[in-house]
Design a protein around this motif. Structure first.
Motif, short mmCIF file in Angstrom:
data_model
loop_
_atom_site.label_atom_id
_atom_site.label_comp_id
_atom_site.label_asym_id
_atom_site.label_seq_id
_atom_site.Cartn_x
_atom_site.Cartn_y
_atom_site.Cartn_z
N LEU A 31 0.82 -1.38 -0.12
CA LEU A 31 0.03 -0.14 0.01
C LEU A 31 0.77 1.33 -0.09
N LYS A 32 1.93 1.23 0.70
CA LYS A 32 2.93 2.38 0.65
C LYS A 32 3.35 2.52 -0.58
N HIS A 33 3.88 1.68 -1.42
CA HIS A 33 4.60 1.94 -2.92
C HIS A 33 3.64 1.57 -3.84
N LEU A 34 2.52 0.83 -3.89
CA LEU A 34 1.78 0.48 -5.04
C LEU A 34 0.45 1.47 -4.93
N GLY A 35 0.03 1.56 -3.59
CA GLY A 35 -1.24 2.59 -3.36
C GLY A 35 -2.50 2.16 -3.93
N ASN A 36 -2.84 2.06 -5.19
CA ASN A 36 -4.36 1.75 -5.53
C ASN A 36 -4.58 0.10 -5.91
N LEU A 37 -4.97 -0.40 -4.39
CA LEU A 37 -5.48 -1.73 -4.34
C LEU A 37 -7.00 -1.69 -4.92
N LEU A 38 -7.05 -2.28 -6.17
CA LEU A 38 -8.49 -2.47 -6.61
C LEU A 38 -9.46 -3.59 -5.84
N GLY A 39 -8.69 -4.71 -5.38
CA GLY A 39 -9.32 -5.67 -4.89
C GLY A 39 -8.69 -6.81 -4.49
N SER A 59 -0.36 4.06 -15.62
CA SER A 59 0.32 3.84 -17.13
C SER A 59 1.24 2.65 -16.65
N ALA A 60 1.75 2.08 -17.68
CA ALA A 60 2.83 1.07 -17.55
C ALA A 60 4.31 1.90 -16.68
N ALA A 61 4.47 2.86 -17.13
CA ALA A 61 5.47 3.76 -16.51
C ALA A 61 5.21 3.85 -15.16
N ASP A 62 4.19 4.41 -14.62
CA ASP A 62 3.73 4.55 -13.29
C ASP A 62 3.76 2.87 -12.40
N ARG A 63 3.51 1.96 -12.97
CA ARG A 63 3.56 0.72 -12.65
C ARG A 63 4.95 0.34 -12.33
N GLU A 64 5.96 0.76 -13.32
CA GLU A 64 7.38 0.16 -13.27
C GLU A 64 7.98 1.01 -12.18
N ARG A 65 7.83 2.50 -12.02
CA ARG A 65 8.36 3.14 -11.15
C ARG A 65 7.90 2.71 -9.77
N ARG A 66 6.65 2.49 -9.47
CA ARG A 66 6.08 2.10 -8.12
C ARG A 66 6.65 0.84 -7.80
N ARG A 67 6.78 -0.23 -8.76
CA ARG A 67 7.38 -1.57 -8.37
C ARG A 67 8.47 -1.76 -8.06
N THR A 68 9.51 -0.68 -8.76
CA THR A 68 11.09 -0.84 -8.63
C THR A 68 11.27 -0.07 -7.38
N ALA A 69 10.49 0.62 -6.80
CA ALA A 69 10.57 1.31 -5.30
C ALA A 69 10.40 0.21 -4.67
N MET A 70 9.18 -0.52 -4.64
CA MET A 70 9.07 -1.35 -3.88
C MET A 70 10.23 -2.66 -3.57
N ASN A 72 13.13 -2.34 -3.96
CA ASN A 72 14.17 -1.93 -3.50
C ASN A 72 14.08 -1.74 -1.89
N ASP A 73 12.92 -1.66 -1.66
CA ASP A 73 12.54 -1.33 -0.01
C ASP A 73 13.09 -2.69 0.83
N PRO A 74 13.95 -2.24 1.77
CA PRO A 74 14.50 -3.44 2.69
C PRO A 74 13.07 -4.24 3.46
N ASP A 75 12.12 -3.65 3.80
CA ASP A 75 11.30 -4.29 4.53
C ASP A 75 10.45 -5.31 3.39
N TRP A 76 10.25 -4.78 2.10
CA TRP A 76 9.78 -5.79 1.18
C TRP A 76 10.49 -6.93 1.02
N ILE A 77 11.89 -6.67 0.76
CA ILE A 77 12.80 -7.71 0.44
C ILE A 77 12.96 -8.77 1.49
N ALA A 78 12.84 -8.33 2.93
CA ALA A 78 12.72 -9.19 4.11
C ALA A 78 11.33 -10.06 4.03
N TYR A 79 10.20 -9.41 3.66
CA TYR A 79 8.88 -10.02 3.71
C TYR A 79 9.12 -11.03 2.49
N ARG A 80 9.41 -10.76 1.45
CA ARG A 80 9.56 -11.83 0.29
C ARG A 80 10.27 -13.17 0.73
#
Length: 105
Positions: A31-39, A59-70, A72-80
């Motif tokens: 939610l912090k990185h991707l923001g728009n959860l539709l369901g 857009s695809a560029a918005d998706r790529e930017r958001r997912r790249t940030a996520m 690289n997030d150490p918390d996401w890496i630990a969760y994965r």
């Protein structure tokens, strides 16, 4: 709008454990990185033990930017890492969907 539709098939008996871990640790990061959860859904009929979720992007560029940030997030890496070690997910697919001119989304 671009919609990222993801389907995860769980190891039988592991759906509840996946959802509990994801809701507690994964969802806040997404939610912090991707923001728009539709369901976020689980299957009632058809293939069992599946989770389906949809994320909306401008857009695809918005998706790529958001997912790249996520990614690289150490918390996401630990969760994965923790999620992978739990061994809940058996199979994963994703599709990028583009809305039509008459779509309500």
């Amino acid at each position: 709008m671009i919609v990222d539709l993801r389907t995860y098939t769980m190891v039988p008996g592991r759906l509840k454990a996946f959802l509990e871990l994801y809701e507690k640790e994964g969802l806040p990061i997404q939610l912090k990185h991707l923001g728009n959860l539709l369901g976020y859904f689980v299957t009632e009929t058809g293939t069992q033990n599946q989770v389906v979720h949809l994320w909306g992007y401008e857009s695809a560029a918005d998706r790529e930017r958001r997912r790249t940030a996520m990614e690289n997030d150490p918390d996401w890496i630990a969760y994965r890492r923790k999620s992978a070690e739990a061994g809940n997910v058996q199979h994963q697919t994703n599709k990028l969907l583009r809305s039509t001119s008459f779509s309500p989304l």
